[in-house]
Write a protein that holds these residues in place. Structure first.
Motif, short mmCIF file in Angstrom:
data_model
loop_
_atom_site.label_atom_id
_atom_site.label_comp_id
_atom_site.label_asym_id
_atom_site.label_seq_id
_atom_site.Cartn_x
_atom_site.Cartn_y
_atom_site.Cartn_z
N THR A 176 36.10 49.39 45.45
CA THR A 176 37.21 48.64 44.86
C THR A 176 37.23 47.20 45.32
N CYS A 194 37.00 43.96 42.85
CA CYS A 194 38.02 42.92 42.77
C CYS A 194 37.42 41.54 43.02
N THR A 203 37.55 38.59 40.29
CA THR A 203 38.09 37.28 40.66
C THR A 203 37.14 36.16 40.25
N VAL A 216 42.85 41.45 37.68
CA VAL A 216 43.02 41.06 39.07
C VAL A 216 44.50 41.01 39.43
N CYS A 218 44.45 44.08 41.88
CA CYS A 218 43.81 43.61 43.11
C CYS A 218 44.83 42.87 43.97
#
Length: 240
Positions: free
Chosen positions: A213, A217, A221, A235, A239
Motif C-alpha cells: 500500500t 500511494c 502521488t 490519493v 493515502c
C-alpha cells in the motif's frame, strides 16, 4: 486495467521508427532534398517534395514508401495506406512497405490486415524488432495477454533500453495476473525515463495487488504530480 483507447495513443508514440531504414540507407553525401527532409523528420516538406517527384516517376516504389511513412507520421492514415499499397503493387517484395502498412492497418483498426502485413514483412526477411512491438499491441487489443507478453518479451530482449517495451510487457504481465512481473517491468520503464503518469498509475495497481500500500500511494502521488486527476483523487481518499 486500461481501455482500448489507451492503445491507440500508445501506438503513436511507440511505433514511429518502423520501416524508415530503407529510406535512410539511401542517403549519401549527395543526399537529395527528399532524403534530407526525411532524415530531419520534416514530414510536411517531405510530402511536398515527394508529390513532385512522383509526378515524374509515379511507379517509384521507394518514393511511394517514403511518402507513406511521411503521411503516417502526420497521422494521415488513409493517404499512408494508399501509398504503401501502391509501393507494394510496384514491388511485391518490398518488406519495408509491408512493415509500414502494418502500423497503418493497426492504427485504422484493421487488426487482421496488420497481422497479415507483419507476416509478409517477416517472410521477406524483415527482422526489425518493431514488428514484435506492432504484433504485441495487436494481441493486446485482442485481449490476448499471453501472446502480447511473448512478443513484448522478444522486443525487450532485442531493444533493452527502450522504455515502451518494458512498459508494454508489464501491461501484458498484468493482464495475465502476473503482478510481481508487472511491477518489475514498470519499474524498468521508469528507470528508462518513461514519460507520463500512466506508468506510475499502473505500477500502483500492481502494488495494491501485491499488498504494498505504501508503494502504491507513492506511485499515485507521483502520477498526480504528473497530471493524473484520478490518481490525485485516489490519493486524497485513500493515502495518508
Amino acid at each position: 486495467m486500461a481501455r482500448r483507447g489507451m492503445w491507440a495513443a500508445i501506438l503513436v508514440g511507440a511505433l514511429v521508427s518502423l520501416a524508415p531504414q530503407a529510406a535512410m540507407t539511401q542517403a549519401s553525401p549527395a543526399a537529395t532534398a527528399i532524403d534530407r527532409a526525411l532524415a530531419a523528420s520534416q514530414w510536411r516538406e517531405a510530402v511536398r517534395l515527394l508529390d513532385s517527384a512522383l509526378i515524374v516517376t509515379p511507379r517509384d516504389a521507394t518514393r511511394l514508401q517514403q511518402r507513406g511513412r511521411a503521411h503516417r507520421e502526420l497521422e494521415e492514415f488513409t493517404k499512408a495506406l494508399a501509398d504503401y499499397t501502391q509501393a507494394i503493387a510496384v514491388d511485391r517484395r518490398f518488406a519495408a512497405a509491408y512493415g509500414g502498412r502494418a502500423i497503418v492497418q493497426q492504427r485504422m483498426g484493421n487488426g487482421n490486415a496488420a497481422f497479415a502485413d507483419i507476416d509478409s514483412a517477416r517472410a521477406l526477411g524483415m527482422n526489425d524488432p518493431q514488428l514484435d512491438l506492432v504484433e504485441g499491441i495487436g494481441h493486446m487489443m485482442n485481449d490476448d495477454g499471453a501472446k502480447a507478453w511473448a512478443r513484448f518479451d522478444k522486443y525487450v530482449r532485442a531493444v533493452p533500453d527502450a522504455a515502451q517495451g518494458w512498459f508494454l510487457r508489464g501491461r501484458a504481465a498484468g493482464m495475465a495476473g502476473r503482478e510481481a512481473d508487472a511491477e518489475k517491468d514498470f519499474t524498468a520503464a521508469i528507470d528508462r525515463r518513461m514519460a507520463g503518469p500512466e506508468v506510475y498509475t499502473l505500477r500502483a495497481m500492481a502494488r495494491v495487488a501485491l499488498g504494498n500500500t505504501a508503494g502504491a500511494c507513492a506511485d499515485l502521488t507521483e502520477a498526480a504530480r504528473l497530471g493524473d486527476k484520478a490518481a490525485s483523487a485516489t490519493v486524497a481518499k485513500n493515502c495518508r
